[in-house]
Scaffold this motif. Structure first.
Motif, short mmCIF file in Angstrom:
data_model
loop_
_atom_site.label_atom_id
_atom_site.label_comp_id
_atom_site.label_asym_id
_atom_site.label_seq_id
_atom_site.Cartn_x
_atom_site.Cartn_y
_atom_site.Cartn_z
N CYS A 142 0.55 -0.89 0.01
CA CYS A 142 -0.20 0.07 0.03
C CYS A 142 1.08 1.46 0.13
N PRO A 143 0.63 2.14 -0.96
CA PRO A 143 1.19 3.19 -0.90
C PRO A 143 1.16 4.70 0.09
N ASN A 144 -0.18 3.86 0.65
CA ASN A 144 -1.04 5.47 1.84
C ASN A 144 0.37 5.63 3.41
N ASP A 145 1.46 5.55 2.27
CA ASP A 145 2.61 5.43 4.27
C ASP A 145 1.86 6.63 5.94
N GLU A 199 3.06 -2.71 9.22
CA GLU A 199 3.88 -2.93 8.92
C GLU A 199 4.43 -2.26 7.86
N PRO A 200 5.92 -1.51 7.48
CA PRO A 200 5.93 -1.05 6.85
C PRO A 200 6.03 -1.24 5.30
N SER A 201 5.73 -0.56 3.86
CA SER A 201 5.17 -0.84 2.81
C SER A 201 6.39 -1.16 2.11
N ILE A 202 6.82 -2.78 1.37
CA ILE A 202 8.25 -3.19 0.60
C ILE A 202 7.87 -1.66 -0.82
N LEU A 203 7.05 -0.83 -0.54
CA LEU A 203 7.23 0.34 -1.82
C LEU A 203 7.52 1.67 -1.47
N SER A 204 7.60 1.97 0.04
CA SER A 204 7.83 3.24 0.71
C SER A 204 9.93 3.52 -0.26
#
Length: 431
Positions: free
Chosen positions: A413-416, A423-428
């Protein structure tokens, strides 16, 4: 927008051809100052002058007026929307694509590649976490390797060991090594046999969903007055999957009897499909109306319609997907989906406009409702189910005043800024 950038394309093509502005102006019979105004999009151009300029630049006139293909523009727009931590100049998108078509193609291709990799990572992450056979095999391999390491450590670190104990450790080491080899072979064989996209072994509900999908979620035999027993289930190999499918077909047949297709078609011809109004008109409960709408033949509702049913734990019991809609099969779904929020407000119908983040910002109208199942006796707490009807929003439809933003899962999910992130996104950006 496209024809207003004709001048920019003329300037770009002139520079590629190595022509000076004055030289091109002389060839087409206009002044250099007038050509300068055209190239800066301050004068419209068409007719004979456009043809003359195109001939001088050895290109088709349509290339100057239409520019880059719409598919590439759309791909670049999606790439800009999916960018994390970057703000692209969308207003200058077509000018960029027109001036640098090669780089625009590279960027669009890279975005498609990223989308494909994200989809692969999401699928593998979901499977690795929730596939029961894979989880058991991995546990067997890791526990056996740990046992071998422990035994080997004892033999390596202990200087003097009684012959009887040394022989016992050797036997244990040999047995564990054989067990590890067998477990590894079994795991490799399972992965090799599971490469097909339609592999659903060990998940009867997915086999049932595949059967419904193969029949377009519509069974004419039942619509004509038949029952679930009239449907041939021989294509389903698993006995468990056949049992689950029979249950779904029985529910489908009950919904058909409560809301016959001919009567429902007349109701839909009079007004837009409103689940609450239809439930009242046919004297049925809301879940029946939601399920029934999801099983109508294509064309009855005008836009793609899906369905999700879950229990109180959030486990998906049944799912009919629509284009752009992505909800993890086994848990870890976004808690902002109305189907889960309905569990906190049972017997309260919920309607929300939802924007699903990710590769594209897909938009849906969602109707959700949670209700208690029948209890078997006194003092038994009811088990709750929740159902959600998902309808794709038509392109160009007015935006709702309030929308709920959801993601496919926290890992992709891109919504940081989400307060419910687990959990942190791998897309961060820092990944």
């Amino acid at each position: 927008m496209r024809d207003t950038l004709t001048g920019s394309r003329i300037r770009e093509r002139r520079q590629i051809s190595g022509l000076r502005q004055a030289e091109l102006a002389r060839q087409v019979g206009i002044s250099a100052s007038y050509l300068n105004l055209i190239e800066h999009n301050r004068r419209r151009i068409g007719g004979k002058l456009l043809v003359d300029i195109a001939n001088a630049l050895s290109v088709e006139p349509s290339l100057l007026t239409q520019g880059i293909e719409a598919t590439l523009i759309s791909a670049l727009r999606e790439a800009a929307a999916d960018a994390v931590g970057q703000q692209a100049e969308v207003d200058a998108l077509e000018e960029f694509a027109g001036r640098f078509p090669g780089w625009a193609g590279v960027l669009a291709q890279m975005h498609r590649r990223v989308v494909s990799l994200e989809r692969t990572v999401e699928t593998l992450s979901d499977r690795l976490t929730h596939d029961p056979h894979l989880a058991a095999s991995m546990h067997e391999v890791l526990s056996t390797a740990a046992a071998i390491r422990s035994t080997a450590g004892i033999l390596a670190d202990t200087q003097e060991i009684e012959p009887e104990w040394r022989d016992r450790f050797h036997r244990n080491l040999h047995q564990d090594a054989e067990r590890l080899a067998d477990s590894s072979k079994s795991l490799v064989a399972y992965l090799d046999d599971s490469e097909a996209d339609d592999d659903r072994r060990g998940v009867p509900s997915e086999d049932a969903e595949a059967f419904f999908q193969a029949n377009s979620h519509h069974f004419p035999q039942i619509e004509a007055g038949g029952s679930g027993a009239d449907i041939d289930l021989s294509a389903i190999e698993s006995a468990a999957a056949r049992t689950v499918t029979k249950g779904y077909l029985d529910t489908y047949a009950a919904d058909v009897r409560a809301m016959p297709l001919d009567d429902l078609q007349k109701a839909l011809a009079e007004a837009e499909p409103d689940p609450l109004a239809l439930a009242a008109r046919f004297s049925v409960d809301i879940p029946t109306a939601l399920r029934r709408l999801a099983t109508l033949p294509e064309g009855y509702l005008g836009r793609p319609t899906g369905l999700v049913v879950c229990d109180a734990s959030g486990s998906i019991l049944f799912s009919k997907s629509v284009p752009g809609f992505a909800m993890p099969r086994f848990g870890e779904a976004c808690p902002f989906w109305p189907i889960f929020q309905a569990l906190n407000r049972p017997l309260v119908p919920i309607r929300k406009r939802v924007v699903q983040l990710g590769r594209t910002a897909a938009e849906f109208d969602c109707y959700a409702y949670a209700w208690p199942q029948a209890v078997s006796g006194y003092n038994d707490a009811p088990a709750y189910h929740s159902v959600m009807l998902v309808r794709a929003v038509e392109e160009g439809a007015p935006s709702a005043q309030s929308v709920t933003r959801v993601g496919p899962s926290c890992r992709v999910c891109p919504n940081d800024a989400c307060a419910s992130r687990r959990e942190p996104s791998i897309l961060s950006e820092g990944f």
